[in-house]
Design an enzyme around this catalytic site. Sequence first.
Site, PDB file in Angstrom:
ATOM      1  N   ASP A   1       0.647  -1.329  -0.413  1.00 48.51           N
ATOM      2  CA  ASP A   1       0.300  -0.055   0.020  1.00 48.51           C
ATOM      3  C   ASP A   1       1.106   1.282   0.224  1.00 48.51           C
ATOM      4  O   ASP A   1       1.434   1.007   0.910  1.00 48.51           O
ATOM      5  CB  ASP A   1      -0.611   0.129   1.441  1.00 48.51           C
TER       6      ASP A   1
ATOM      7  N   ASP B   1      -5.656   1.276   9.158  1.00 49.31           N
ATOM      8  CA  ASP B   1      -5.346   2.548   7.990  1.00 49.31           C
ATOM      9  C   ASP B   1      -6.022   3.650   7.967  1.00 49.31           C
ATOM     10  O   ASP B   1      -6.879   4.085   7.261  1.00 49.31           O
ATOM     11  CB  ASP B   1      -6.018   1.745   6.439  1.00 49.31           C
TER      12      ASP B   1
END
Length: 483
Positions: free
Chosen positions: A43, A162
């Site tokens: 990511d 996240d």
Amino acid sequence: MTEREQELIRLAEEEVEKNKEDVERDPYRLRYHLMPPVGLLNDPNGFIQWNGTYHLFYQWMPFKTGHGAKFWGHYSSKNLVTWKHEPIALAPSEWFEKNGCYSGSAVEHDGKMILFYTGNVKDADGTRETYQCMAVSEDGVTFDKKGPVVELPEGYTAHFRDPKVWKKGSDWYMVVGAQSDDLTGKVALLKSADLVKWEHLGAIAGSGMNGLGDFGYMWECPDLFKLDGADVLIASPQGLEADGMKYQNIYQAGYFIGKLDYENATFEHGDFVELDRGFEFYAPQTTLDEKGRRLMVGWMGVPEQDEDKHPTIKHRWIHALTLPRELKWADGKLLQVPVEELALIRKDQLIEKSDLQLSDDGVGLDIRKSKALEMSLSFEKDVASFELELSETVQLTFDASESVFSLRRKSFVTGEWESRSCRLQVLAELRAYMDSSSIEVFLNGGEEVFTARIFPDANAAGMLTLFGEGTVGEMKVWEIEPE
């Protein structure tokens, strides 16, 4: 910085140096995309323009090409195309992150860059704990960890991660990807006055909410922002079933358009729309730059989707990030446009053609065996069918009678052809960026986008071949060479 963090960083740097020759010898190393120096990248994290410089962090496992206790790698750039590899930003050294400094975001406050990220902790029996943590930097390179600022609220499993943070008025807000106690995916909203003490306001979107029905068991990497008056929620749901041309990858990334009610912590929204129709795209993150542009970068990969079979693994690295894209809102749809700065790395113009007549016999065009290209094509209204062979590994096709555009590639797993497709009423424009082992295709000004890893034969002929029925109004191809 603690002794443990210094030791982990030293070991990671040694791993980079030890494998440098092997990694750089790989013909599939990309020319103008961001990659890990060794090991696994996933990511994008902490995307921000701070003091005039763009910073883009990434999830990084330096010691193997599989997942594990992640670090934060770090790139910086003045212009979004020429990037500098900075020192490691975060290493999983402390008790609250010992099994990984997971994904997160960055904000500016009081002249400092502040990172928020998930500290992942697993006990010997596999029991997971999760903490949303903060780190502060005054120079944009070295970070002072402040530890957890959010512990797990009630109503969720430990899959709570996240954090994406932004400011509205005098308050700060955070969205977190989550799984509720009933094992369905959610996006949680939190609020703070000082970035340290956070109040959980509740889930604002997810499976079983806002008319969605069953929509996955976990939502990762949320991002919420305003674009031309609309509130946009990006998320990466896990657990969606394939539905015709939609949801063809193991996990998806897409967006909802709606209205966030900050007072009541509710988010009314429309349908979920995939951001990218290709084979490899996941966990995108956006930022607002000093020009007022909403920019997005994604991971050119998908978790658990044949990751152990990528050809680059034998050279000790895997995965990359997409090119930066500007997001625009037009006619009820989110458009993705390659950032204008990419023109800075055009080298030679290899092709410039007008009124190119297509036929079933094919038109071959020489690209000098270039492995890094940008191409732009515009089409006349008479185009009924179109096929572009970019190598023996990838084809782009359009069938007006079926209103279907497809990206086809040779599978790096089976060697057989496989495709991803979308409905497209008209093909008016196509832009594509091809690198040594990737392609990103933008249709009709970013109305649809396809991203894929491709692995062509290094000795393949340097030709593009066009087939079809109709006219290409204009075609331009540039070789790309980063500065």
